[in-house]
Scaffold this motif. Structure first.
Motif, PDB file in Angstrom:
ATOM      1  N   GLY A  44     -72.983 -13.991  15.326  1.00  0.00           N
ATOM      2  CA  GLY A  44     -72.076 -13.947  16.467  1.00  0.00           C
ATOM      3  C   GLY A  44     -72.764 -13.951  17.807  1.00  0.00           C
ATOM      4  N   TRP A 112     -57.836 -12.997  15.670  1.00  0.00           N
ATOM      5  CA  TRP A 112     -57.643 -13.203  14.234  1.00  0.00           C
ATOM      6  C   TRP A 112     -56.275 -12.635  13.856  1.00  0.00           C
ATOM      7  CZ3 TRP A 112     -62.977 -11.446  11.787  1.00  0.00           C
ATOM      8  CH2 TRP A 112     -63.960 -12.377  12.148  1.00  0.00           C
ATOM      9  N   HIS A 129     -64.255 -15.466   9.409  1.00  0.00           N
ATOM     10  CA  HIS A 129     -65.631 -15.149   9.773  1.00  0.00           C
ATOM     11  C   HIS A 129     -66.584 -16.279   9.392  1.00  0.00           C
ATOM     12  CE1 HIS A 129     -69.544 -12.969   9.643  1.00  0.00           C
ATOM     13  NE2 HIS A 129     -69.039 -12.386  10.720  1.00  0.00           N
ATOM     14  N   PRO A 133     -68.454 -16.913  12.967  1.00  0.00           N
ATOM     15  CA  PRO A 133     -68.962 -15.544  12.870  1.00  0.00           C
ATOM     16  C   PRO A 133     -68.875 -14.820  14.214  1.00  0.00           C
ATOM     17  CG  PRO A 133     -70.465 -17.096  11.815  1.00  0.00           C
ATOM     18  CD  PRO A 133     -69.460 -17.914  12.569  1.00  0.00           C
ATOM     19  N   THR A 137     -65.594  -6.686  15.897  1.00  0.00           N
ATOM     20  CA  THR A 137     -64.183  -6.745  16.278  1.00  0.00           C
ATOM     21  C   THR A 137     -63.898  -5.535  17.167  1.00  0.00           C
ATOM     22  OG1 THR A 137     -63.156  -5.440  14.496  1.00  0.00           O
ATOM     23  CG2 THR A 137     -63.695  -7.749  14.016  1.00  0.00           C
ATOM     24  N   CYS A 153     -65.119  -5.045   6.965  1.00  0.00           N
ATOM     25  CA  CYS A 153     -66.089  -4.642   7.987  1.00  0.00           C
ATOM     26  C   CYS A 153     -67.315  -3.994   7.353  1.00  0.00           C
ATOM     27  CB  CYS A 153     -65.439  -3.679   8.975  1.00  0.00           C
ATOM     28  SG  CYS A 153     -64.093  -4.390   9.945  1.00  0.00           S
ATOM     29  N   MET A 156     -69.473  -6.633   5.595  1.00  0.00           N
ATOM     30  CA  MET A 156     -70.152  -7.478   6.576  1.00  0.00           C
ATOM     31  C   MET A 156     -71.098  -6.665   7.468  1.00  0.00           C
ATOM     32  SD  MET A 156     -69.352 -10.613   6.206  1.00  0.00           S
ATOM     33  CE  MET A 156     -68.175 -11.574   5.266  1.00  0.00           C
TER      34      MET A 156
END
Length: 422
Positions: A44, A112, A129, A133, A137, A153, A156
């Motif tokens: 990201g 999202w 994602h 990516p 959040t 979450c 990831m």
């Protein structure tokens, strides 16, 4: 090197290098922990941009979601203008800020929107994602349980900062990647049980009615467990209901000596039935039903109705609250959902300060550690009496008040208890 001050080549380190009395197991544990840390910048993050997302569940109130998004987009626009101004003139502060030009990133916010039942959310999140990516959040509005999103979450290892949900991940939330304002309806249930246990006289009987689904069943289960622990001799009767007719049937047989607790799915509809039937028992409602109760309940029910209130009391002073309101008004942001928008600003501030302190170390775990330390700084926007985290903690506000209804006042309620931390 840590224990004896000798490097792998056998050279003795300078005496200024500290030594630690570590056992072989301590060293092994430390090494195992270090191997869990990221060796590469987290997803990201690009050369000039950092991507963030906010999650909106399918049952979220559209007007509330729009108020949250307006606030977030204005915050991102404000941040990016500041970044543009600083990076356009890289020598604007040769002695300090310009040294951190490589740390600047423009924020890009992705929305999202989830669809369908919670069991399908994980696949949607994985696809979103994979397509784009994001580093973290921020905020978010989810009507149902956070469980599926929280698992995503955690898997990831991605920060999910301060979503607005009444059903956060169950438990104390230690060491996960989702950070919540409080424990939602479970906290309200446990705070009520503590309040009843601290009363001069215990209730004769507690009857709790809960709507079908997790918004009703989870706090009902939490209240049962807390009452069994705190007031084991007080009978607790739990009745479920599916609709208005079911609620009317569940209200049958109540007496003036009973304590009635209602966990609604639809707050307005449930309060309307209570106003129609006017049960004689003392009544407790969750915070989400406060406005409907103040507007709808008849005058005869107001004195015996109480609301569990996990937010700040009216009129409390928080310097940050006035600064944020000034920021909103100066940018002509309509404040249609004050608490939600203030909480959104707090979440965005946590993201801003977390990234600012990380400088160019864009590692998700590192930013989580920074947030743990920053949450109790003077950044509270006034939504809760205090907000604080610590190492591994994921619940920032730990308690609740009990409030009475005051329909003739602007807030519509008045706090009548101390701050209750179950």
């Amino acid at each position: 090197a840590l224990r004896e001050g000798v490097d792998p080549a056998g050279h003795e380190l300078d005496p200024i290098m500290p030594r630690y009395d570590l056992s072989a197991q301590d060293v092994a544990n430390l090494a195992a922990f270090l191997r869990t840390l990221a060796a590469e910048i987290s997803p990201g993050v690009e050369k000039t941009e950092i991507h963030l997302a906010t999650i909106i569940g399918p049952g979220a109130d559209p007007e509330a979601a729009e108020a949250m998004l307006r606030t977030m987009r204005l915050y991102v626009e404000w941040m990016n203008k500041d970044t543009e101004g600083d990076t356009r003139n890289p020598t604007f502060s040769p002695d300090y800020r310009s040294n951190f030009i490589p740390a600047y990133r423009y924020w890009t916010l992705h929305v999202w929107r989830l669809e369908g039942p919670p069991g399908t959310w994980r696949a949607q999140l994985d696809a979103l994602h994979a397509e784009r990516p994001v580093f973290a959040t921020v905020s978010g509005l989810v009507e149902g349980p956070w469980d599926e999103i929280g698992a995503f979450c955690d898997d990831m290892r991605m920060p999910c900062l301060f979503p607005d949900t009444e059903l956060p991940t169950p438990g104390e939330g230690r060491y996960g990647y989702s950070v919540f304002f409080n424990r939602g309806l479970a906290l309200e249930a446990e705070a009520l049980a503590t309040h009843l246990a601290d009363a001069a006289a215990p209730p004769a009987r507690v009857v709790q009615l809960h709507a079908e689904g997790p918004k009703g069943s989870r706090p009902a289960a939490a209240l049962e467990a807390a009452m069994a622990r705190l007031l084991p001799d007080v009978p607790v009767e739990t009745r479920g209901f599916a609709d208005a007719e079911g609620l009317r049937a569940a209200l049958a047989g109540l007496g003036a000596e009973d304590t009635l607790v209602v966990w609604p799915g639809d707050a307005a509809g449930t309060v309307a039935v209570l106003a129609e039937t006017q049960p004689p028992a003392r009544l407790f409602l969750p915070s989400a039903a406060q406005q409907a109760a103040a507007r709808t309940l008849p005058a005869t029910m107001i004195p015996r109705t109480r609301v569990i209130w996990p937010y700040e009391r009216p009129g409390a002073y928080h310097p940050r609250k006035f600064r944020v309101r000034g920021w909103m008004h100066s940018r002509r942001l309509p404040v249609t959902h004050p608490r939600l928008q203030m909480q959104t600003c707090y979440a965005m501030t946590m993201m801003e300060f977390g990234l600012m302190h990380a400088i160019t170390d864009f590692y998700r775990d590192y930013v989580m550690e920074i947030v743990e330390h920053l949450a109790e700084s003077e950044l509270n926007t006034g939504t809760h009496p205090e907000l604080a985290l610590g190492p591994g903690q994921r619940i920032a506000s730990k308690g609740a008040f009990i409030a009475e209804l005051t329909p003739d006042t602007r807030p519509g309620y008045r706090v009548v208890s101390d701050w209750i931390v179950p």
